[in-house]
Scaffold this motif. Structure first.
Motif, mmCIF file in Angstrom:
data_model
loop_
_atom_site.group_PDB
_atom_site.id
_atom_site.type_symbol
_atom_site.label_atom_id
_atom_site.label_comp_id
_atom_site.label_asym_id
_atom_site.label_seq_id
_atom_site.Cartn_x
_atom_site.Cartn_y
_atom_site.Cartn_z
ATOM 1 N N GLN B 195 0.883 -1.085 -0.110
ATOM 2 C CA GLN B 195 -0.145 0.003 0.145
ATOM 3 C C GLN B 195 0.786 1.089 0.039
ATOM 4 N N ALA B 196 1.927 1.330 0.774
ATOM 5 C CA ALA B 196 2.837 2.424 1.133
ATOM 6 C C ALA B 196 3.342 2.497 -0.439
ATOM 7 N N TRP B 197 3.823 1.675 -1.018
ATOM 8 C CA TRP B 197 4.520 1.550 -2.198
ATOM 9 C C TRP B 197 3.802 2.227 -3.450
ATOM 10 N N LYS B 198 2.413 2.006 -3.073
ATOM 11 C CA LYS B 198 1.469 2.826 -4.181
ATOM 12 C C LYS B 198 1.350 4.238 -3.943
ATOM 13 N N ASP B 199 1.762 4.778 -2.731
ATOM 14 C CA ASP B 199 1.462 6.235 -2.508
ATOM 15 C C ASP B 199 2.605 7.020 -3.023
ATOM 16 N N LYS B 200 2.433 8.097 -3.739
ATOM 17 C CA LYS B 200 3.368 8.508 -4.526
ATOM 18 C C LYS B 200 4.613 9.514 -3.704
ATOM 19 N N TRP B 201 4.035 9.913 -2.724
ATOM 20 C CA TRP B 201 5.082 10.598 -1.971
ATOM 21 C C TRP B 201 6.005 9.629 -1.135
ATOM 22 N N LYS B 202 5.284 8.500 -0.690
ATOM 23 C CA LYS B 202 6.189 7.517 0.043
ATOM 24 C C LYS B 202 6.849 6.706 -0.956
ATOM 25 N N ARG B 203 6.374 6.492 -2.091
ATOM 26 C CA ARG B 203 7.615 5.602 -3.083
ATOM 27 C C ARG B 203 8.537 6.702 -3.559
ATOM 28 N N GLY B 204 8.366 8.111 -3.640
ATOM 29 C CA GLY B 204 9.524 8.843 -3.937
ATOM 30 C C GLY B 204 10.493 8.764 -2.772
ATOM 31 N N LYS B 205 9.998 8.859 -1.599
ATOM 32 C CA LYS B 205 10.956 8.925 -0.617
ATOM 33 C C LYS B 205 11.814 7.633 -0.521
ATOM 34 N N LEU B 206 11.141 6.361 -0.735
ATOM 35 C CA LEU B 206 11.716 5.103 -0.696
ATOM 36 C C LEU B 206 12.751 5.137 -1.791
ATOM 37 N N GLU B 207 12.403 5.623 -3.035
ATOM 38 C CA GLU B 207 13.447 5.373 -4.056
ATOM 39 C C GLU B 207 14.581 6.324 -3.607
ATOM 40 N N GLN B 208 14.354 7.416 -3.188
ATOM 41 C CA GLN B 208 15.495 8.446 -2.464
ATOM 42 C C GLN B 208 16.411 7.636 -1.562
ATOM 43 N N LEU B 209 15.781 6.793 -0.570
ATOM 44 C CA LEU B 209 16.486 6.255 0.521
ATOM 45 C C LEU B 209 17.254 5.030 -0.169
ATOM 46 N N SER B 210 16.493 4.327 -1.050
ATOM 47 C CA SER B 210 17.357 3.199 -1.936
ATOM 48 C C SER B 210 18.625 3.859 -2.685
ATOM 49 N N LEU B 211 18.315 4.868 -3.274
ATOM 50 C CA LEU B 211 19.436 5.018 -4.008
ATOM 51 C C LEU B 211 20.527 5.467 -3.067
ATOM 52 N N LEU B 212 20.288 6.351 -2.277
ATOM 53 C CA LEU B 212 21.314 7.064 -1.328
ATOM 54 C C LEU B 212 22.080 5.801 -0.654
ATOM 55 N N LEU B 213 21.321 4.827 0.236
ATOM 56 C CA LEU B 213 21.841 3.614 0.672
ATOM 57 C C LEU B 213 22.686 2.668 -0.101
ATOM 58 N N LYS B 214 22.251 2.745 -1.558
ATOM 59 C CA LYS B 214 23.072 1.973 -2.418
ATOM 60 C C LYS B 214 24.158 2.616 -2.714
ATOM 61 N N GLY B 215 24.056 3.812 -2.865
ATOM 62 C CA GLY B 215 25.404 4.646 -3.037
ATOM 63 C C GLY B 215 26.311 4.694 -1.862
ATOM 64 N N ALA B 216 25.926 4.615 -0.704
ATOM 65 C CA ALA B 216 26.920 4.479 0.584
ATOM 66 C C ALA B 216 27.382 3.210 0.532
ATOM 67 N N LEU B 217 26.493 2.100 0.226
ATOM 68 C CA LEU B 217 27.122 0.712 0.447
ATOM 69 C C LEU B 217 28.116 0.438 -0.605
ATOM 70 N N GLU B 218 27.631 0.737 -1.795
ATOM 71 C CA GLU B 218 28.481 0.686 -2.902
ATOM 72 C C GLU B 218 29.927 1.262 -2.654
ATOM 73 N N ALA B 219 30.051 2.592 -1.795
ATOM 74 C CA ALA B 219 31.151 3.235 -1.672
ATOM 75 C C ALA B 219 32.068 2.503 -0.555
ATOM 76 N N GLU B 220 31.176 1.767 0.177
ATOM 77 C CA GLU B 220 32.289 0.904 1.225
ATOM 78 C C GLU B 220 33.199 -0.091 0.736
ATOM 79 N N ALA B 221 32.718 -0.632 -0.402
ATOM 80 C CA ALA B 221 33.840 -1.771 -0.932
ATOM 81 C C ALA B 221 34.498 -1.186 -1.926
#
Lengths: 294, 294, 294, 294, 294, 294
Positions: B195-221
């Motif tokens: 349900q949250a994923w269908k909410d536009k604002w929440k999905r946007g926030k989740l995609e931002q979180l995912s992008l930044l976490l990936k970027g941060a974790l990618e950077a660790e290695a």
């Protein structure tokens, strides 16, 4: 340590701020080693003599000249009413990005809603002078008592209100307290004795310290950001993203591509990266900084 | 914290993974402060509300909608059979560079050599459902019991086999256990309620979180690698070293020399540096990264 | 761990230096995980087998061939009189930037002023052989006894002098002891068994290890420094600041401006930054390094 | 440890109760030494073989015969529905003198006032079976989910009610929860496998263990009390103070005086001493006991 | 905890004395459990409500009636000039058997030899009022400043003298300070609010608390001593050993032998036992006491 | 501490035995307070001057007269071959009731079965002299090397055998080592310098110390046992239970009943109590002792 060499006697806060301050000093380039058996820690700069003293007292001893300078909070300079020269201001708390505040707080259910409601009440605080000054400013008479700790709990049973330090307010909330007003917002300062500040060598050293500490602290909240982009997209990128002020643009060997590099507030990055990708940036990397000096 | 603002309710794993997760969040740009007196830590982003919950339970509460999203392991999503949206996959364990695996293990001297040998045996594990599914897949009947801990020791006295988590297998080896099979390989995931994923604002926030976490974790290695080289040697360097894919080449003011810069897996560097020197690279430096976003 | 693959058996110092050494290894690109139940820690390189052994003993076991190589101090190689191949020398103590020294120390009020005054005296030390060699060199006869610890206190009551390890001398000063002479200055070394050094594969691996450890350690005391400057001011900047040797100068897209980048000792930066600003440098940033390989 | 001698395999609770249990065993006369590298601690009685196992699992392994006996809570015997022989019951919690209780708790402001209000609700608990049995007994249908921890916090956000362990209720109160009902009161039990209980040697050993543990635990909550009194006042003292049941009265050499000695609940003493003084007792002393066996 | 039952509000010192005080209360028969989430610890006596407050502040809140009673030092009652009823005096420090003293101390080499030498000097102390009173008594004018801690170090650099707490003086000696004078000797006191003391029920409870705490503390420094001796040697034993005052002598069944039992200061025992043996005592045993009430 | 008073200079073992020794001293009646800033702890007996020194070195400094006396193990007296006067022997390890032993140990699979199999082998140990003496006694030649620690692990890779300290052998077993032989059984000893022993005052003090320490240590492994019994059953009780040697029997005021009291080894109690009940004893209590002096 007892020869005649002129040194700058430098007071650093002992206790809860000690570790953070020593870490900042290391980032500024000055490595300090505290021994459990000595109050005079080792520092890898012959020009300095470090003393660890409670933050509450540093401004007093700087004013009296026992120390040439020190780092302490604006709150304690005010509480002690110390006449000292302020060399620089820093912002230590990177993680919350909220200033430290001395606030007037009462139980959630209290009827006290503003300073005026304090008339005839009893207030517990560690900053007795600041609190008295605040009451005078509002023309209110109330009893102010020095509190040795666990102040938050007192508001529920022993006094009517407290004046307590907070950053995010979450500890006050967890204790079912409500913030009524902010008395003072405080940041760490590098202060100097007025006499020491007139000494040319000491002033030079103080300015160096201030510059490097600022550079190091600035760097804590900032990061380097680098990306590649097609030259033809560059202008639009820069226009639409004012956060990227004054970037360094260098030519890449690949024709038509440039590298863009800038220094930016870390917390801005989390908003910016999606936009950068949308604007055509590739290979975006963020890297940490030790010091930033404009 | 109780006003009407829409926020993303975000479950992070409490306990053994807590510190690592908070560190990753900080690298992604979100600073979290855990207080001992509250289950709702402070985060310096008004859009988020953090909850610390055991990794085993997060997917359940995301599925039910009590949380909008959370970070938890693939193993527990499977064990709980939770229907959730998977936003992103991360690889936390930088140091071993081995995936976390749930393995079937027995004493070194056991006669059990494969899943089939489990017929009629007793198995202790924290992941009862995963284990039962594994047995069904192999058409084997065995008793599976929930184990509250110290599972490794049980294999020697109380049960015939265990299903236990391992990265390098060294703890199993130290306990004189032999790995028979791997049931599941697990990595951390960012999951969202459907349900949250269908909410536009929440999905946007989740995609931002995912992008930044990936970027941060990618950077660790990964690390940044920079070196100078004569332009005439550049082509050969790049050809012979495919690991240096897509480097940024910039002209130096010194005629005939270029600077080569690239982002590369940290563990590749230890093989690469001798070769770079051999190929004529000079002034090689490796520097740490906070985030890498392609 | 018991298959036939050739590996390099690598001894690292257990105890007080353990944590620092493992951190340096990680910076060099080799991640080690110590388990409380095993003396053979995990390392993410199949070519290595790590053993944790007291620094005092490593050179002995390398000499005998039980280990192929190890990291230990020059002091213990000398104390054990071990015949080993020295592959590389490192400088671990970043913070004090003082070499570790074994010094002859006596109570402040002692009449002992030089080696000669030791005739007929009693000396306590952990390095009995080094001390005896020192006495022989000075033609002095004295009793040397092995000290199991708390040596500093013995100098006041139980013996006439001690030979003890120090970096800054501050612990000796705090114990009211005076340094009479320095017997040995010691740094960590990567050493190899002579036989292992003749093996081509092992030697290659050792040279890789040495190169990467050096690169990592070099990087600890160095930083990257970047700044922009008008091209016309560049020459003067470089001439007046010899510390900026061999900088990388790249053209910026802004006409007439260049970016200057260099690698420099961290402690030099604190003197340099004021001068750089004076010379017209702008946007000076300092960033950390993982490895530096010239 | 592997010879043929018959031993009693004895499971003790690992984890939060471990230290307390080992202390009780020592008071009973059995000294146990736990090593970090072994699950089979040393005990100074050749007849015993100790195993440390989670309290939740002990009754299961005793029932299956992997252990001959063990100490665990009545709650977990019930939760596991284990058929075992109960040899003895103990009361561990000396300090609160409150039984451990599994209670149904809800937020202070919840409308749930009794079991019946749970219809259709969601309950989190570590004792799923006990909770389901409780609901059946009250003819209520509700969802019960296993909770891995931090259960108290869930009652506010993730579920409607919890079933949680408490002694004084103060942790629940601090979490703003209200106790609705008590499901089970639990005390530690010494349990035996039915087969082991039939073995004469094992039964004898179990009865000895039970007697000594009871004696030791009894002694924790009791003290010895001794006083002198004139013989003529004795009768009145004894009559007016029924707490002094069955005292040992011995003649003193001083004519007309007797010594009175008794064993008494420690918490009674604090009420009794003023009365004893009033009744003419002199030289009252209280001393600690190791064991009390009636 | 909020019903209408009358309770005694009892302040105990938070911080460095907290653990010791709670242990004494337990010996007196009152078990207290401190939770990290509450300032109102659990106590197994419904008549009491415990509050943990800094020792420096307790007398203030007792005087004001926010607390009915409390345990605090005589020093802080004096420093705060609090009008409270003193119910009892205790001696906590069993191990050093030295009273806590506030002393005037100066560097070993200071010229200050008596109070009179303080004229015009600067003194740092935590007990500003006590120090000012001391100066007035000696007709001396000096500046007294409140010290937040690390007072010992200040005497060497920042002030001329300090007033600091000590028991054995060994910390002062280790800091190269010399004791000039003793300002105050302090022991813990049970104090009551004057109003509370007039309440019959509260006074009764306070007298019980005082009696039991005294009994428990008395018992800490005392032991029970028991021995057998021939009756004919008894008189001589008692005459020659006055420390054995008022022993309990009971007849043994063995004709001509008696058992002698007494309560005695623990530190006297170490001198006494050799003498007892010499006087013919046999089977001497010393046993610990929980409480002693004469 | 520097006046002319004669004192006994007393060396106590620093390090792993320190806490246990200080606890024993307290039981003997001498309270010691260790400060982190001083090697000369406070003791509440003016006659003593305590020094904390490594157990390995105490006998050496007692022999040389730098200390008058000390507590150390028999093993180190032998290893150092120190000529000292032994005043008393103690048995510290209450919990295992096993003597500390230096044993020759080898890997489980080693072919070494006796001392003779050591010919030409390499042995690692902390007690080089004891080991060499042992080899001489068996006419065996082998290399003995000083081991700085982690000796148990060396037996598997670096040497052929080790000589290591053990009580229960469980650590050796956990390391897969087999005990071949016992070289020495060691207990703590109170030793004195021969010269000091001739001094009348010092000898008196030493005998007092020895008596009290023995009394305190004896008391650790013993308990008081008290019970009531009908007089007519007494004889049979005493005859059938020789462990109750020399009990104190006193008449009770209740005709026909006596109280029996004795001192007994704690570990015997666990066997005895069932028998006592069977013989008609009632109200059996066991209580702790501080000191037992026969």
């Amino acid at each position: 340590m007892s020869d005649k060499k002129t040194r700058l006697r430098f007071g650093l806060p002992k206790g809860s701020l000690q570790e953070a301050t020593i870490e900042k000093m290391a980032k500024a380039g000055f490595n300090i080693q505290v021994s459990s058996r000595s109050y005079a820690p080792y520092v890898d700069d012959d020009d300095l003599e470090i003393r660890l003293i409670r933050a509450q007292e540093i401004s007093r001893y700087v004013e009296l000249g026992y120390l040439d300078c020190g780092i302490t909070g604006y709150d304690w300079i005010q509480e002690n009413n110390s006449r000292v020269h302020e060399v620089g201001e820093f912002l230590f708390s990177k993680s919350t990005r909220q200033p430290a505040r001395w606030v007037l707080a009462v139980p959630e259910s209290s009827k006290i809603r503003s300073a005026r409601d304090l008339q005839g009440k009893r207030i517990a605080t560690e900053v007795v002078n600041l609190t008295k000054r605040y009451l005078r400013k509002h023309g209110v008479k109330a009893e102010v008592e020095f509190s040795w700790g666990a102040t938050e709990f007192k508001a529920h049973e022993l006094v009517d209100a407290i004046v307590e330090l907070t950053e995010t307010g979450s500890s006050l909330r967890a204790n079912k307290l409500r913030i009524v007003d902010t008395l003072l917002t405080s940041t760490p300062r590098l202060i100097a004795n007025h006499q020491a500040w007139k000494d040319k060598w000491k002033r030079g050293k103080l300015e160096q310290l201030s510059l490097l500490l600022k550079g190091a602290l600035e760097a804590e909240a900032k990061v380097g950001l680098k990306m590649n982009i097609e030259e033809k997209k560059l202008l639009k990128l820069l226009q639409s993203l004012p956060a990227l002020r004054k970037p360094t643009v260098s030519n890449l060997s690949q024709t038509g591509w440039v590298a863009v590099e800038t220094i930016i507030d870390e917390h801005v990055v989390r908003e910016l990266i999606p936009d950068l990708k949308a604007a055509g940036a590739e290979g975006i990397i963020e890297y940490p900084l030790n010091k930033v000096v404009y």
